[in-house]
Scaffold this motif. Structure first.
Motif, PDB file in Angstrom:
ATOM      1  N   ARG A   1       0.472  -1.212  -0.212  1.00 18.00           N
ATOM      2  CA  ARG A   1       0.204   0.099  -0.065  1.00 18.00           C
ATOM      3  C   ARG A   1       0.821   1.207   0.175  1.00 18.00           C
ATOM      4  N   LYS A   2       0.571   2.238  -1.051  1.00 18.79           N
ATOM      5  CA  LYS A   2       1.338   3.380  -0.835  1.00 18.79           C
ATOM      6  C   LYS A   2       0.741   4.669  -0.160  1.00 18.79           C
ATOM      7  N   ALA A   3       1.589   5.546   0.346  1.00 19.81           N
ATOM      8  CA  ALA A   3       1.120   6.614   1.076  1.00 19.81           C
ATOM      9  C   ALA A   3       0.319   7.732   0.330  1.00 19.81           C
ATOM     10  N   GLU A   4      -0.606   8.250   0.743  1.00 20.97           N
ATOM     11  CA  GLU A   4      -1.484   9.341  -0.022  1.00 20.97           C
ATOM     12  C   GLU A   4      -1.237  10.552   0.436  1.00 20.97           C
ATOM     13  N   TYR A   5      -1.213  11.477  -0.558  1.00 18.94           N
ATOM     14  CA  TYR A   5      -1.033  12.801   0.085  1.00 18.94           C
ATOM     15  C   TYR A   5      -2.346  13.630   0.292  1.00 18.94           C
ATOM     16  N   ILE A   6      -2.756  14.126   1.562  1.00 17.10           N
ATOM     17  CA  ILE A   6      -3.973  14.750   1.974  1.00 17.10           C
ATOM     18  C   ILE A   6      -3.789  16.006   1.866  1.00 17.10           C
ATOM     19  N   GLU A   7      -4.369  17.002   1.100  1.00 13.20           N
ATOM     20  CA  GLU A   7      -4.254  18.627   1.268  1.00 13.20           C
ATOM     21  C   GLU A   7      -5.151  19.074   2.172  1.00 13.20           C
ATOM     22  N   GLY A   8      -6.157  18.320   2.819  1.00 14.57           N
ATOM     23  CA  GLY A   8      -6.836  18.982   4.112  1.00 14.57           C
ATOM     24  C   GLY A   8      -8.323  18.899   3.581  1.00 14.57           C
ATOM     25  N   ASN A   9      -9.035  19.454   4.710  1.00 16.99           N
ATOM     26  CA  ASN A   9     -10.560  19.367   4.467  1.00 16.99           C
ATOM     27  C   ASN A   9     -11.199  20.905   4.855  1.00 16.99           C
ATOM     28  N   PRO A  10     -11.364  21.738   4.303  1.00 18.16           N
ATOM     29  CA  PRO A  10     -11.740  23.213   4.506  1.00 18.16           C
ATOM     30  C   PRO A  10     -13.018  23.165   5.223  1.00 18.16           C
ATOM     31  N   ARG A  11     -14.049  22.395   4.783  1.00 20.04           N
ATOM     32  CA  ARG A  11     -15.188  22.410   5.569  1.00 20.04           C
ATOM     33  C   ARG A  11     -14.797  21.935   7.007  1.00 20.04           C
TER      34      ARG A  11
ATOM     35  N   GLU B   1     -12.293  22.076   8.742  1.00 17.64           N
ATOM     36  CA  GLU B   1     -11.415  23.032   9.526  1.00 17.64           C
ATOM     37  C   GLU B   1     -12.490  24.150  10.119  1.00 17.64           C
ATOM     38  N   ILE B   2     -13.055  24.846   8.920  1.00 17.94           N
ATOM     39  CA  ILE B   2     -14.147  25.750   9.393  1.00 17.94           C
ATOM     40  C   ILE B   2     -15.111  25.626  10.551  1.00 17.94           C
ATOM     41  N   PHE B   3     -15.513  23.974  10.515  1.00 15.14           N
ATOM     42  CA  PHE B   3     -16.445  23.569  11.391  1.00 15.14           C
ATOM     43  C   PHE B   3     -15.754  23.495  12.731  1.00 15.14           C
ATOM     44  N   TRP B   4     -14.646  22.993  13.017  1.00 15.16           N
ATOM     45  CA  TRP B   4     -14.065  22.847  14.382  1.00 15.16           C
ATOM     46  C   TRP B   4     -13.559  24.382  14.661  1.00 15.16           C
TER      47      TRP B   4
END
Length: 221
Positions: A53-63, A65-68
């Motif tokens: 299994r290869k590692a995947e790059y995650i760019e983030g989740n703006p929704r 981040e705004i929620f918390w």
């Protein structure tokens, strides 16, 4: 044993308000901590190493981040509004005083001055070290200062804690509801003898208080 893990017994009139705010913040913190722990364990299991299994790059989740961020801001604003009246009552207003004291912190004692028989802090006033006697159910007002370094006047059973600062007079008040003897430690590291800086607050009946004060006047003569 469990009583040593929680607050000491509350004897002040404003103690229940402070305890309620503390318990509210405590449980909010516990819930957030539990959610963070659950999320961390879930991610550790779900994204654990697997052969091929290869590692995947995650760019983030703006929704997300705004929620918390919004949820945190709402909780902080709500807590500020809920604690405003309690803070104002303890620090800004409070009832008129019935008995008055001058308290000065100095390395490494509390110097407590009682007004003289004329009710004034004049030549007939009495000063003792580390012994504070107050009548039960009466509003006590203190002029708090320090003679050397910063100290902190702390009575855990009253939920009262206030810094004593050199050159400043800070007004403090409380009303004790139960008789007994309670510790007055210094809660600010103030020097080599800091750990031994501790006075005693004695809450007693009006008659016992007047008798004790009368004895102090007699001893001073």
């Amino acid at each position: 044993m469990l009583e040593h893990l929680w607050f000491p017994h509350d004897i002040s009139t404003f103690g229940p308000q402070i305890d309620w705010l503390f318990i509210l913040i405590f449980w909010i913190t516990v819930v957030v901590w539990a959610l963070v722990m659950i999320a961390m364990v879930t991610f550790m299991v779900r994204y654990r190493h697997r052969p091929g299994r290869k590692a995947e790059y995650i760019e983030g989740n703006p929704r997300l981040e705004i929620f918390w961020t919004t949820a945190t801001a709402v909780i902080l604003i709500a807590l500020a509004l809920m604690s405003k009246s309690t803070w104002a009552e303890i620090k800004e207003h409070g009832p008129p005083g019935q008995v008055f004291y001058q308290v000065a912190g100095k390395q490494f004692n509390w110097e407590i001055t009682y007004p003289g028989p004329d009710g004034k802090f004049g030549p007939k006033a009495v000063t003792v070290e580390n012994e504070m006697h107050v009548p039960i159910n009466q509003v006590v007002r203190i002029e708090l200062t320090s003679k050397d370094v910063i100290h902190s006047f702390f009575v855990p059973n009253l939920r009262l804690k206030q810094d004593a600062v050199p050159g400043r007079t800070i007004h403090v008040w409380f009303q004790a509801r139960e008789p007994g003897s309670y510790a007055i430690p210094c809660a600010e590291l103030c020097g080599f003898g800091h750990s031994g800086m501790q006075g005693t607050l004695t809450v007693e009946s009006e008659a016992d208080f007047q008798k004790w004060l009368k004895d102090q006047y007699a001893n001073q003569q």
